[in-house]
Write an enzyme that holds these catalytic residues in place. Sequence first.
Site, short mmCIF file in Angstrom:
data_model
loop_
_atom_site.label_atom_id
_atom_site.label_comp_id
_atom_site.label_asym_id
_atom_site.label_seq_id
_atom_site.Cartn_x
_atom_site.Cartn_y
_atom_site.Cartn_z
N TRP A 453 0.99 -1.07 -0.39
CA TRP A 453 -0.15 0.00 -0.19
C TRP A 453 0.77 1.68 0.12
O TRP A 453 0.06 2.04 0.92
CB TRP A 453 -1.06 0.05 1.05
N HIS A 454 1.81 1.41 -0.91
CA HIS A 454 2.42 2.48 -1.07
C HIS A 454 3.16 2.80 -2.68
O HIS A 454 3.62 3.12 -3.16
CB HIS A 454 3.87 1.66 -1.02
N PRO A 455 1.54 3.01 -3.35
CA PRO A 455 1.73 3.66 -4.75
C PRO A 455 1.99 4.94 -4.60
O PRO A 455 2.16 5.46 -3.86
CB PRO A 455 0.09 3.24 -4.91
N GLU A 488 9.52 4.32 -7.37
CA GLU A 488 9.46 4.44 -6.18
C GLU A 488 10.66 4.44 -5.50
O GLU A 488 11.27 3.81 -5.75
CB GLU A 488 9.01 2.90 -6.10
#
Length: 520
Positions: A453-455, A488
Amino acid sequence: MMNSNDTRTHARDDEYDYIVLGAGTAGTVIAARLSEDPSVKVALVEAGGPHTAALYSTPSLWPLQQVTVSDWNYDTEPESELGGRRLNLSRGKVLGGSSSMNGMIFLRAAREDYDAWRALGLAGWGYDDVLPTLRAMESSSHGESALHGADGPIAVAEVAQPHPVASAWVDAAIAAGHPRNDDFNGASQIGAGYFPLSLTGSRRVSSATAYLDPAWQRSNLDVLTYTQALRVVIEHGRATGAEVEHLGTVRTLRARQEVIVSGGAYNSPQLLMLSGVGHGDHLRSLGIEVVADLPVGDDLQDHSGVGLYWYSDTPGLDEASALGEAGGFFTALDDAGVPDTETMVYPFYNGPGNTWADRLGGSFSIIAQVLRPHSRGTVRLRSPYPSAHPVIRHEHFTDPRDRELIAEAVRLNLEIARQGPLQEIIVSERLVPASDSDADILDYVRTYGHGIWHPMSGCAMGQVVDERLRVHGVEGLRVADASVAPTEVGANPNATVFLIGERAAQFILEDAVVAVGSRS
């Protein structure tokens, strides 16, 4: 602090200097910073509601926000390397966005992450460029120094009384030969220790509490809750406003200067595409007029990971616990001085089929993750209607390099679990791979792997926006949130999204001064 019944959550005007679409981490920062100038009028548009309930302020309650009205509750399409499973994607639908529902781990990216952005030609995004802003944002328990600030809006500190599971894991990691790290936001990330958390006392610090609450009474800031952005209005190549819906009523807000899209890594690509900014063929297939043909929704990234779980002789959770109190950064594949995997430790079972009873103690979780994934996904429109969830494909572990790294990361964490400090609290295995072979680990990952849940990315700098976050080919329109990251980052991304919000506000204010000067 704001009052959830404040009538200023309803629009009083239809025309503003700046319209910020999305009151998440970055959008709230931007609106607060812009409204510091009393001569400008700012609208902050948020689909969710206020952040004042205990559900949002009590650190340990963040898992209870998931799959509720304060969660966008998206899902991926079937993931090919994860057994065709659809993965739930929780995103905050509340003032403060995901900073009001995350685990409060407040980590900067590594120096190398920001320097890599600058190396892509994104001037002003290197580590030395952004460090002054990172320092100014925080009020760190480490005090004022060359690396830390002491009087910023975001209180940051390690947990004062760690849970026994957290302490045992840190001791076990050190016993396995890893160094202790007492400041993950310091000179190096490498090692095991206690995470810096965005907490003050026993209360969460979100973008809403740190930035919006102090700005709430400004007469030039309108906060429009329960208001869904439908599209950006673009006329003759310029963003002139936004079409929004509040309780079934659709209206158009006009922007004299700029529209800033801050919906996050899923919603910002969706909103741009609904507004005619995106892949031309995709938009035309849905009957949407193309305003700017750009690679919106491409290169979607997330930290890919998998959990390991044990039964243990440990107590339940204190409500003041942030849950993810300890962890570490390691080099699992090569020793280049930059970590490639992160571990997060939770003093309860948060794996498949977890229930409220799992929070009462008796288990713990170790989450291993790929920090800089090579796998890439996409965001696309499902239909031309804003109410339809976007089509999200993360494509976790589709690149074999990510599979190689997660296998090494799992082995590293299994070795830590074999050390005495953890063996003293472990009762038995709850859910782990059958062995530490590649075949068994990758079979386990296919069955239980997930995103973290780190998009990030989808409206990347250099592709969709420039280094000052201006959308290519459309005047008066910026994007500012996790979606603008070109890659990212090698850490939990919330601190970087705060940084993006602060930098966006700086760019907007600087460009406004230049525009005034050019007209005089």
